[in-house]
Design a protein around this motif. Structure first.
Motif, PDB file in Angstrom:
ATOM      1  N   MET A  17     -11.941  -8.894  15.442  1.00  0.00           N
ATOM      2  CA  MET A  17     -11.903  -8.237  14.133  1.00  0.00           C
ATOM      3  C   MET A  17     -11.550  -9.248  13.067  1.00  0.00           C
ATOM      4  O   MET A  17     -10.664 -10.076  13.243  1.00  0.00           O
ATOM      5  N   SER A  18     -12.248  -9.200  11.932  1.00  0.00           N
ATOM      6  CA  SER A  18     -11.969 -10.106  10.830  1.00  0.00           C
ATOM      7  C   SER A  18     -10.811  -9.574  10.001  1.00  0.00           C
ATOM      8  O   SER A  18     -10.839  -8.436   9.533  1.00  0.00           O
ATOM      9  N   PHE A  19      -9.776 -10.396   9.867  1.00  0.00           N
ATOM     10  CA  PHE A  19      -8.587  -9.972   9.136  1.00  0.00           C
ATOM     11  C   PHE A  19      -8.153 -11.071   8.189  1.00  0.00           C
ATOM     12  O   PHE A  19      -8.056 -12.231   8.572  1.00  0.00           O
ATOM     13  N   HIS A  20      -7.904 -10.702   6.936  1.00  0.00           N
ATOM     14  CA  HIS A  20      -7.414 -11.644   5.933  1.00  0.00           C
ATOM     15  C   HIS A  20      -5.899 -11.492   5.816  1.00  0.00           C
ATOM     16  O   HIS A  20      -5.402 -10.390   5.559  1.00  0.00           O
ATOM     17  N   GLU A  21      -5.163 -12.583   5.996  1.00  0.00           N
ATOM     18  CA  GLU A  21      -3.703 -12.528   5.910  1.00  0.00           C
ATOM     19  C   GLU A  21      -3.259 -12.556   4.441  1.00  0.00           C
ATOM     20  O   GLU A  21      -2.583 -13.471   3.980  1.00  0.00           O
ATOM     21  N   VAL A  22      -3.677 -11.525   3.734  1.00  0.00           N
ATOM     22  CA  VAL A  22      -3.321 -11.376   2.321  1.00  0.00           C
ATOM     23  C   VAL A  22      -2.849  -9.949   2.111  1.00  0.00           C
ATOM     24  O   VAL A  22      -3.362  -9.020   2.730  1.00  0.00           O
ATOM     25  N   ARG A  23      -1.863  -9.780   1.245  1.00  0.00           N
ATOM     26  CA  ARG A  23      -1.282  -8.456   1.025  1.00  0.00           C
ATOM     27  C   ARG A  23      -1.880  -7.813  -0.217  1.00  0.00           C
ATOM     28  O   ARG A  23      -2.058  -8.466  -1.250  1.00  0.00           O
ATOM     29  N   PHE A  24      -2.183  -6.528  -0.106  1.00  0.00           N
ATOM     30  CA  PHE A  24      -2.602  -5.742  -1.269  1.00  0.00           C
ATOM     31  C   PHE A  24      -1.479  -5.818  -2.303  1.00  0.00           C
ATOM     32  O   PHE A  24      -0.301  -5.769  -1.944  1.00  0.00           O
ATOM     33  N   PRO A  25      -1.811  -5.952  -3.602  1.00  0.00           N
ATOM     34  CA  PRO A  25      -0.766  -6.097  -4.628  1.00  0.00           C
ATOM     35  C   PRO A  25       0.319  -5.028  -4.514  1.00  0.00           C
ATOM     36  O   PRO A  25       0.034  -3.833  -4.572  1.00  0.00           O
ATOM     37  N   THR A  26       1.550  -5.465  -4.318  1.00  0.00           N
ATOM     38  CA  THR A  26       2.633  -4.517  -4.046  1.00  0.00           C
ATOM     39  C   THR A  26       2.982  -3.632  -5.233  1.00  0.00           C
ATOM     40  O   THR A  26       3.466  -2.513  -5.055  1.00  0.00           O
ATOM     41  N   ASP A  27       2.748  -4.113  -6.454  1.00  0.00           N
ATOM     42  CA  ASP A  27       3.047  -3.266  -7.605  1.00  0.00           C
ATOM     43  C   ASP A  27       2.069  -2.101  -7.697  1.00  0.00           C
ATOM     44  O   ASP A  27       2.370  -1.065  -8.306  1.00  0.00           O
ATOM     45  N   LEU A  28       0.907  -2.234  -7.046  1.00  0.00           N
ATOM     46  CA  LEU A  28      -0.078  -1.155  -7.049  1.00  0.00           C
ATOM     47  C   LEU A  28       0.085  -0.248  -5.823  1.00  0.00           C
ATOM     48  O   LEU A  28      -0.171   0.953  -5.901  1.00  0.00           O
ATOM     49  N   SER A  29       0.513  -0.793  -4.707  1.00  0.00           N
ATOM     50  CA  SER A  29       0.737   0.061  -3.527  1.00  0.00           C
ATOM     51  C   SER A  29       1.988   0.909  -3.702  1.00  0.00           C
ATOM     52  O   SER A  29       2.157   1.913  -3.007  1.00  0.00           O
TER      53      SER A  29
END
Length: 209
Positions: free
Chosen positions: A1-13
């Motif tokens: 599985m292709s996975f990017h080790e980047v986090r969705f912007p926390t101020d938006l989550s």
């Protein structure tokens, strides 16, 4: 599985809605009794990233993030603000937070887990995306420091420099993310609708690692 080790912007989550989902198969018998079965060993979390959008600038950030992940193609990290630490959200991470293993005198590698207790029941959740630099570890109550241990932030695997003695508790504290992907290949919105308070639905779903 292709996975990017980047986090969705926390101020938006932070403003997103969602949580764990279980799957239960229920068969009602002729006498009214039920037979229940759970085909999933672990819950699968779902969120709506659209609920965190507060401005057109926010929407632009999300669209850029969506395009960089190619829609549903690539997974990414998500901070679940209701459950993101080994301890309660109001407390500070401690190396004694979670018992993750008991030493046998030979094993040196252990997966991170989080224990959920209610009454006499305990659910053990695998933690596969710890936040780099957040993990604290102890063996038999004594905290360890690098290079006596290391943690792979991409898998959640803890490796000790030496095997704990038989019966010694291995404990850990940490912050963690949820591995997810977008659950849609399309984001539909309009400037007029957004300015009028219409929030787009941007579903996100947990993926197995």
């Amino acid at each position: 599985m292709s996975f990017h080790e980047v986090r969705f912007p926390t101020d938006l989550s932070f403003g997103a809605s969602g949580g764990p989902e279980r799957r239960t198969e229920i068969v009602t018998l002729a006498n009214g009794h039920e037979v229940r079965n759970a085909p999933w060993a672990h819950a699968r979390r779902r969120y709506d990233a659209g609920m965190g959008m507060r401005s057109l600038d926010d929407l632009e950030v999300v669209i850029a993030f969506f395009e960089a992940r190619a829609g549903q193609l690539h997974g990414f990290r998500w901070k679940d603000w209701t459950d993101f630490k080994s301890c309660p959200a109001s407390q500070v991470i401690d190396p004694m937070d979670q018992v993750i293993a008991t030493g046998d005198g030979a094993a040196t590698s252990f997966p991170l887990v989080k224990n959920y207790r209610s009454g006499e029941q305990t659910y053990i959740r695998p933690i596969v995306k710890p936040v780099a630099g957040s993990v604290r570890v102890a063996v038999d109550g004594t905290e360890l420091f690098a290079p006596d241990f290391s943690v792979d932030p991409a898998t959640g695997l803890l490796t000790l420099a030496s095997a704990p003695q038989e019966g010694a508790e291995v404990t850990a504290g940490y912050a963690f993310d949820v591995p997810v992907r977008f659950d849609t290949d399309a984001i539909t919105t309009s400037v007029t609708g957004f300015e009028a308070g219409e929030v787009p639905s941007i579903p996100v779903v947990e993926v197995r690692i």
